[in-house]
Design an enzyme around this catalytic site. Structure first.
Site, PDB file in Angstrom:
ATOM      1  N   HIS A   1      -2.764  -5.066 -10.369  1.00 23.57           N
ATOM      2  CA  HIS A   1      -3.579  -3.949 -10.857  1.00 23.57           C
ATOM      3  C   HIS A   1      -4.048  -4.206 -12.281  1.00 23.57           C
ATOM      4  O   HIS A   1      -3.285  -4.681 -13.126  1.00 23.57           O
ATOM      5  CB  HIS A   1      -2.780  -2.642 -10.835  1.00 23.57           C
ATOM      6  CG  HIS A   1      -2.561  -2.119  -9.463  1.00 23.57           C
ATOM      7  ND1 HIS A   1      -3.460  -1.280  -8.836  1.00 23.57           N
ATOM      8  CD2 HIS A   1      -1.560  -2.339  -8.575  1.00 23.57           C
ATOM      9  CE1 HIS A   1      -3.010  -1.004  -7.622  1.00 23.57           C
ATOM     10  NE2 HIS A   1      -1.864  -1.633  -7.446  1.00 23.57           N
TER      11      HIS A   1
ATOM     12  N   GLU B   1     -10.525  -0.725  -5.055  1.00 22.38           N
ATOM     13  CA  GLU B   1      -9.475  -1.530  -4.438  1.00 22.38           C
ATOM     14  C   GLU B   1      -9.987  -2.887  -3.981  1.00 22.38           C
ATOM     15  O   GLU B   1     -11.091  -3.006  -3.436  1.00 22.38           O
ATOM     16  CB  GLU B   1      -8.859  -0.790  -3.246  1.00 22.38           C
ATOM     17  CG  GLU B   1      -8.025   0.414  -3.651  1.00 22.38           C
ATOM     18  CD  GLU B   1      -7.084   0.846  -2.553  1.00 22.38           C
ATOM     19  OE1 GLU B   1      -6.356  -0.021  -2.013  1.00 22.38           O
ATOM     20  OE2 GLU B   1      -7.084   2.046  -2.218  1.00 22.38           O
TER      21      GLU B   1
ATOM     22  N   CYS C   1       0.872  -1.179   0.000  1.00 17.17           N
ATOM     23  CA  CYS C   1       0.000   0.000   0.000  1.00 17.17           C
ATOM     24  C   CYS C   1       0.902   1.220   0.000  1.00 17.17           C
ATOM     25  O   CYS C   1       1.583   1.494   1.001  1.00 17.17           O
ATOM     26  CB  CYS C   1      -0.923   0.006   1.212  1.00 17.17           C
ATOM     27  SG  CYS C   1      -1.935   1.495   1.327  1.00 17.17           S
TER      28      CYS C   1
ATOM     29  N   CYS D   1      -5.170   5.709  -4.088  1.00 20.78           N
ATOM     30  CA  CYS D   1      -4.463   4.427  -4.060  1.00 20.78           C
ATOM     31  C   CYS D   1      -3.072   4.667  -4.618  1.00 20.78           C
ATOM     32  O   CYS D   1      -2.929   4.973  -5.809  1.00 20.78           O
ATOM     33  CB  CYS D   1      -5.212   3.367  -4.878  1.00 20.78           C
ATOM     34  SG  CYS D   1      -4.344   1.784  -4.996  1.00 20.78           S
TER      35      CYS D   1
ATOM     36  N   GLY E   1      -1.964   2.065  -7.104  1.00 20.18           N
ATOM     37  CA  GLY E   1      -2.805   2.260  -8.286  1.00 20.18           C
ATOM     38  C   GLY E   1      -2.338   3.433  -9.126  1.00 20.18           C
ATOM     39  O   GLY E   1      -2.343   3.381 -10.364  1.00 20.18           O
TER      40      GLY E   1
END
Length: 276
Positions: free
Chosen positions: A161, A210, A75, A219, A222
């Site tokens: 992703h 997510e 993260c 994110c 992301g």
């Protein structure tokens, strides 16, 4: 037991951060769900645990749990908050901090009290490593979703992703396509789904659904994945501003063989104690 925590956010992506160096607690899935619950708990997108390292080459172990209680690999927004947290709590005085995650080692560079740069490592494109069911590696892939054929990018930034380019993120079908793609059988460990709008060669707008959390205000991985995909396709230059609903992140990637760097804000919301 009573558990001390700090509520933080990075560009609106919010976290409950728990120091497991000065207090003892063994995480349980049901406790993670309670902490994340916005009605009965503290409320957050992810729970971040600060643990002692199990290797001499890193400063801390960094663990991440989604709102549904599942543990995930990485993260980026959380990593920035992690760096500020360990300095605020005087767990380290370093400005360059190495942390071990389930997705590999991250290097966190504290620029000032509110901004942190993260070396996110190199993107991974091999389908088996994402993981993603594809016969061969490609810049983009066809994906059948509810009878329609989509074109997506797929890569890992320590977590998987899928990227879709859209004309306007304000009208993008995030709420409908997001959960379907998240659990698409071609992504055996589920996937984070990014809907990206290319504004210019240096500017992207992005919304992310997510894995295990739903749509969030930001994110970090992301944003990195969207920038990498856009650079690969020739839509973007090597330094990009990614505008998410919660704020802006600066992403830089010099191409194959190079790490992705992400710079963005951190904020402390409040501190507290909860009985679990």
């Amino acid at each position: 037991m009573l558990l001390k925590f700090t509520k933080m956010h990075g560009a609106g992506n919010d976290f409950v951060v728990i120091d497991l160096i000065s207090q003892r607690y063994r995480p349980r899935e049901q406790d993670m769900r309670l902490l994340a619950d916005r009605h009965f708990g503290v409320g957050c997108d992810q729970i971040l645990l600060v643990e002692a390292p199990d290797s001499p080459n890193v400063d801390f172990r960094y663990r991440i749990f989604n709102a549904d209680g599942s543990e995930v690999e990485n993260c980026g927004n959380g990593a920035r908050c992690f760096a500020r947290f360990v300095r605020d709590k005087q767990l380290t005085g370093k400005r360059v901090i190495r942390v071990q995650t389930a997705g590999g080692v991250l290097e966190l560079r504290v620029r000032d009290k509110h901004r942190v740069e993260v070396d996110m490592g190199m993107p991974v494109f091999a389908p088996a490593a994402i993981p993603f069911a594809a016969a061969a590696q490609a810049d983009n892939y066809p994906l059948e979703v509810d009878g329609q054929q989509l074109e997506i990018g797929a890569l890992s930034m320590g977590n998987p992703h899928a990227l879709l380019r859209v004309d306007d993120i304000d009208t993008a079908p995030v709420a409908t396509l997001g959960p379907i793609i998240e659990r698409h059988p071609d992504f055996p460990q589920r996937v984070n789904v990014g809907f990206m709008q290319v504004v210019s060669a240096r500017d992207v707008r992005l919304r992310v659904y997510e894995r295990g959390a739903g749509e969030t205000l930001a994110c970090g991985t992301g944003a990195c994945a969207a920038a990498v995909y856009g650079i690969l396709r020739g839509w973007l230059q090597d330094t990009v501003t990614v505008q998410l609903p919660g704020g802006k992140l600066e992403i830089a990637w010099a191409g194959m063989g190079h790490s992705v760097t992400m710079t963005g804000p951190t904020a402390v919301v409040f501190e507290g104690t909860i009985r679990i």
